[in-house]
Motif scaffolding. Structure first.
Motif, PDB file in Angstrom:
ATOM      1  N   LYS A 106       0.694  -1.272  -0.014  1.00  0.00           N
ATOM      2  CA  LYS A 106      -0.039   0.022  -0.069  1.00  0.00           C
ATOM      3  C   LYS A 106       1.020   1.201  -0.162  1.00  0.00           C
ATOM      4  O   LYS A 106       2.035   1.176   0.606  1.00  0.00           O
ATOM      5  N   VAL A 107       0.381   2.350  -0.358  1.00  0.00           N
ATOM      6  CA  VAL A 107       1.040   3.718  -0.454  1.00  0.00           C
ATOM      7  C   VAL A 107      -0.012   4.650   0.129  1.00  0.00           C
ATOM      8  O   VAL A 107      -1.238   4.710  -0.172  1.00  0.00           O
ATOM      9  N   SER A 108       0.720   5.640   0.830  1.00  0.00           N
ATOM     10  CA  SER A 108       0.074   6.738   1.558  1.00  0.00           C
ATOM     11  C   SER A 108       0.827   7.993   1.583  1.00  0.00           C
ATOM     12  O   SER A 108       2.080   7.820   1.839  1.00  0.00           O
ATOM     13  N   PRO A 109       0.541   9.273   1.227  1.00  0.00           N
ATOM     14  CA  PRO A 109      -0.862   9.543   0.788  1.00  0.00           C
ATOM     15  C   PRO A 109      -0.989   9.002  -0.719  1.00  0.00           C
ATOM     16  O   PRO A 109       0.155   9.097  -1.474  1.00  0.00           O
ATOM     17  N   CYS A 110      -2.012   8.902  -1.154  1.00  0.00           N
ATOM     18  CA  CYS A 110      -2.318   8.425  -2.704  1.00  0.00           C
ATOM     19  C   CYS A 110      -2.407   9.784  -3.564  1.00  0.00           C
ATOM     20  O   CYS A 110      -2.374   9.550  -4.912  1.00  0.00           O
ATOM     21  N   ALA A 111      -2.470  10.700  -2.828  1.00  0.00           N
ATOM     22  CA  ALA A 111      -2.772  12.278  -3.724  1.00  0.00           C
ATOM     23  C   ALA A 111      -2.251  13.282  -3.134  1.00  0.00           C
ATOM     24  O   ALA A 111      -1.963  13.400  -1.721  1.00  0.00           O
ATOM     25  N   GLY A 112      -1.457  14.324  -3.472  1.00  0.00           N
ATOM     26  CA  GLY A 112      -0.939  15.528  -2.976  1.00  0.00           C
ATOM     27  C   GLY A 112      -0.571  16.405  -4.094  1.00  0.00           C
ATOM     28  O   GLY A 112      -0.802  16.332  -5.153  1.00  0.00           O
ATOM     29  N   ARG A 113       0.170  17.414  -3.643  1.00  0.00           N
ATOM     30  CA  ARG A 113       0.809  18.324  -4.344  1.00  0.00           C
ATOM     31  C   ARG A 113       2.198  18.338  -4.242  1.00  0.00           C
ATOM     32  O   ARG A 113       2.753  18.636  -3.163  1.00  0.00           O
ATOM     33  N   MET A 114       3.118  18.298  -5.233  1.00  0.00           N
ATOM     34  CA  MET A 114       4.522  18.138  -5.492  1.00  0.00           C
ATOM     35  C   MET A 114       5.163  19.693  -5.600  1.00  0.00           C
ATOM     36  O   MET A 114       4.447  20.629  -6.366  1.00  0.00           O
ATOM     37  N   ASP A 115       6.023  20.034  -4.846  1.00  0.00           N
ATOM     38  CA  ASP A 115       6.639  21.354  -4.837  1.00  0.00           C
ATOM     39  C   ASP A 115       7.203  21.444  -6.077  1.00  0.00           C
ATOM     40  O   ASP A 115       7.558  20.508  -6.950  1.00  0.00           O
ATOM     41  N   ARG A 116       7.811  22.856  -6.679  1.00  0.00           N
ATOM     42  CA  ARG A 116       8.475  22.931  -7.757  1.00  0.00           C
ATOM     43  C   ARG A 116       9.877  22.706  -7.574  1.00  0.00           C
ATOM     44  O   ARG A 116      10.364  22.614  -6.612  1.00  0.00           O
ATOM     45  N   ARG A 117      10.512  22.518  -8.521  1.00  0.00           N
ATOM     46  CA  ARG A 117      12.028  22.199  -8.711  1.00  0.00           C
ATOM     47  C   ARG A 117      12.675  23.159  -7.624  1.00  0.00           C
ATOM     48  O   ARG A 117      12.610  24.350  -7.697  1.00  0.00           O
ATOM     49  N   GLY A 118      13.699  22.626  -6.907  1.00  0.00           N
ATOM     50  CA  GLY A 118      14.507  23.162  -5.937  1.00  0.00           C
ATOM     51  C   GLY A 118      13.733  23.295  -4.652  1.00  0.00           C
ATOM     52  O   GLY A 118      14.450  23.859  -3.533  1.00  0.00           O
ATOM     53  N   GLY A 119      12.443  23.048  -4.514  1.00  0.00           N
ATOM     54  CA  GLY A 119      11.585  23.010  -3.278  1.00  0.00           C
ATOM     55  C   GLY A 119      11.622  21.829  -2.224  1.00  0.00           C
ATOM     56  O   GLY A 119      12.653  21.061  -2.445  1.00  0.00           O
ATOM     57  N   GLU A 120      10.826  21.650  -1.551  1.00  0.00           N
ATOM     58  CA  GLU A 120      10.912  20.757  -0.579  1.00  0.00           C
ATOM     59  C   GLU A 120      10.374  19.269  -1.236  1.00  0.00           C
ATOM     60  O   GLU A 120       9.631  19.413  -2.033  1.00  0.00           O
ATOM     61  N   SER A 121      10.888  18.168  -0.867  1.00  0.00           N
ATOM     62  CA  SER A 121      10.794  16.834  -1.332  1.00  0.00           C
ATOM     63  C   SER A 121       9.504  16.384  -0.669  1.00  0.00           C
ATOM     64  O   SER A 121       8.821  16.954   0.219  1.00  0.00           O
ATOM     65  N   THR A 122       8.988  15.686  -1.458  1.00  0.00           N
ATOM     66  CA  THR A 122       7.458  14.869  -1.228  1.00  0.00           C
ATOM     67  C   THR A 122       8.207  13.423  -0.555  1.00  0.00           C
ATOM     68  O   THR A 122       8.979  12.625  -1.015  1.00  0.00           O
ATOM     69  N   PHE A 123       7.360  13.094   0.614  1.00  0.00           N
ATOM     70  CA  PHE A 123       7.459  11.749   1.246  1.00  0.00           C
ATOM     71  C   PHE A 123       6.323  10.961   1.319  1.00  0.00           C
ATOM     72  O   PHE A 123       5.356  11.395   1.548  1.00  0.00           O
ATOM     73  N   LEU A 124       6.566   9.474   0.701  1.00  0.00           N
ATOM     74  CA  LEU A 124       5.515   8.879   0.316  1.00  0.00           C
ATOM     75  C   LEU A 124       5.749   7.653   1.535  1.00  0.00           C
ATOM     76  O   LEU A 124       6.954   6.875   1.683  1.00  0.00           O
ATOM     77  N   THR A 125       4.742   6.935   2.176  1.00  0.00           N
ATOM     78  CA  THR A 125       4.821   5.944   3.039  1.00  0.00           C
ATOM     79  C   THR A 125       4.550   4.480   2.257  1.00  0.00           C
ATOM     80  O   THR A 125       3.274   4.655   2.005  1.00  0.00           O
ATOM     81  N   ILE A 126       5.340   3.584   2.307  1.00  0.00           N
ATOM     82  CA  ILE A 126       5.109   2.391   1.814  1.00  0.00           C
ATOM     83  C   ILE A 126       4.621   1.473   2.837  1.00  0.00           C
ATOM     84  O   ILE A 126       5.808   1.099   3.705  1.00  0.00           O
ATOM     85  N   ALA A 127       3.653   0.534   2.809  1.00  0.00           N
ATOM     86  CA  ALA A 127       3.288  -0.262   3.942  1.00  0.00           C
ATOM     87  C   ALA A 127       3.179  -1.800   3.206  1.00  0.00           C
ATOM     88  O   ALA A 127       2.701  -1.603   2.321  1.00  0.00           O
ATOM     89  N   CYS A 128       3.398  -2.710   4.283  1.00  0.00           N
ATOM     90  CA  CYS A 128       3.387  -4.231   3.795  1.00  0.00           C
ATOM     91  C   CYS A 128       2.560  -4.787   4.645  1.00  0.00           C
ATOM     92  O   CYS A 128       3.220  -4.813   5.974  1.00  0.00           O
ATOM     93  N   GLU A 129       1.545  -5.482   4.799  1.00  0.00           N
ATOM     94  CA  GLU A 129       0.643  -6.267   5.631  1.00  0.00           C
ATOM     95  C   GLU A 129       0.845  -7.725   5.101  1.00  0.00           C
ATOM     96  O   GLU A 129       0.032  -8.215   4.316  1.00  0.00           O
ATOM     97  N   PRO A 130       1.769  -8.664   5.562  1.00  0.00           N
ATOM     98  CA  PRO A 130       1.930  -9.891   5.186  1.00  0.00           C
ATOM     99  C   PRO A 130       0.744 -10.889   5.633  1.00  0.00           C
ATOM    100  O   PRO A 130       0.654 -12.099   4.851  1.00  0.00           O
ATOM    101  N   ASN A 131       0.110 -10.375   6.713  1.00  0.00           N
ATOM    102  CA  ASN A 131      -1.168 -11.309   7.069  1.00  0.00           C
ATOM    103  C   ASN A 131      -0.591 -12.686   7.371  1.00  0.00           C
ATOM    104  O   ASN A 131      -1.051 -13.852   7.110  1.00  0.00           O
ATOM    105  N   GLY A 132       0.550 -12.818   7.996  1.00  0.00           N
ATOM    106  CA  GLY A 132       1.293 -14.239   8.466  1.00  0.00           C
ATOM    107  C   GLY A 132       1.928 -14.995   7.188  1.00  0.00           C
ATOM    108  O   GLY A 132       2.366 -16.197   7.425  1.00  0.00           O
ATOM    109  N   LYS A 133       2.172 -14.275   6.373  1.00  0.00           N
ATOM    110  CA  LYS A 133       2.581 -15.208   5.051  1.00  0.00           C
ATOM    111  C   LYS A 133       4.142 -14.535   5.088  1.00  0.00           C
ATOM    112  O   LYS A 133       4.550 -13.530   5.464  1.00  0.00           O
ATOM    113  N   ALA A 134       5.087 -15.447   4.349  1.00  0.00           N
ATOM    114  CA  ALA A 134       6.379 -15.179   4.263  1.00  0.00           C
ATOM    115  C   ALA A 134       6.783 -15.416   2.878  1.00  0.00           C
ATOM    116  O   ALA A 134       6.063 -15.953   2.092  1.00  0.00           O
ATOM    117  N   GLY A 135       7.828 -14.677   2.518  1.00  0.00           N
ATOM    118  CA  GLY A 135       8.266 -14.515   1.029  1.00  0.00           C
ATOM    119  C   GLY A 135       8.541 -13.092   0.524  1.00  0.00           C
ATOM    120  O   GLY A 135       8.653 -12.219   1.460  1.00  0.00           O
TER     121      GLY A 135
END
Length: 245
Positions: free
Chosen positions: A190-219
């Protein structure tokens, strides 16, 4: 004999006449040649003397020279007037505040009368709104060559884990973005946030959170994260790998 004698006398007279004529011709030629090199009186330079000024005038010119007797500047800098006293002159910061000087140097107050409480009871209307929903029908297709890759690990028996990725702005202006995993990616990603506004060149970076829920599975769970920037007609594509142990 008489005929021979007359002929000889006649030849002598002719020879003498020719000799005299030749002498005159040579003399004439010599005189003409000499005259060619003689100076022409019309072009003979004549010296003349002219007297200028009045009697007793010094016509020798100005013979003044600097003390160094060399070429150079003889000016003396006059940066300050004579009798200059810095203590009697205005200070460096005097007058900088202009008409605000009457406020005692405090510029935090209003610059216009009647605007003392500006902003305290203001009501914001309009402004820029960011769409938090992905538009219907938007496709997330990965690029043939990804812009980067990220890997992280989670415990298969846990509730899951996450990692944060940084995306530096590259557009000339502010751009709305929409992020999602492709349909072929592992559903535990999963990724969040799924929408937003990116700054212009030279501005602040955009940070995205990547999550994984294996639900007891391995691999190894893999997926392609795509970030669309529709107004800029561009996108970013990243390869995400999560190892569940």
């Amino acid at each position: 004999r008489i005929a021979t004698s007359k002929a000889s006398k006649s030849n002598t007279i002719i020879t003498k006449y020719l000799f005299e004529t030749m002498k005159l011709t040579i003399a004439t030629l010599l005189l003409g040649s000499a005259a060619a090199f003689a100076p022409n009186q019309a072009f003979v330079a004549r010296s003349s003397t002219a007297v200028y000024g009045t009697p007793g005038m010094d016509l020798s010119g100005n013979n003044w020279q600097p003390d160094s007797e060399k070429m150079g500047s003889t000016d003396t800098g006059d940066y300050f007037p004579e009798g200059y006293d810095p203590s009697e002159q205005p200070g460096f910061s005097d007058g900088m505040m202009g008409s605000q000087e009457m406020l005692g140097g405090n510029r935090s107050g209003p610059e216009l009368p009647g605007m003392e409480n500006l902003g305290e009871d203001a009501v914001m209307m309009g402004g820029i709104e960011v769409n938090s929903d992905i538009p219907a029908g938007m496709e997330f297709i990965p690029a043939s060559v990804p812009d980067g890759s990220f890997e992280f690990q989670v415990a298969g028996t846990s509730k899951g884990g996450e990692t944060v990725i940084e995306i530096k702005p590259f557009c000339m202006g502010f751009e709305d973005y929409f992020a999602a995993f492709t349909s072929t990616s592992h559903p535990t990603l999963k990724v969040s946030p799924c929408a937003g506004r990116m700054d212009r060149r030279g501005g602040e970076s955009t940070f995205l959170t990547i999550a994984c829920e294996p639900n007891g599975k391995a691999g190894m769970f893999e997926g392609d994260l795509v970030i669309n920037l529709p107004e800029d007609n561009s996108k970013l594509s990243y390869k995400i790998s999560c190892k569940a142990y």
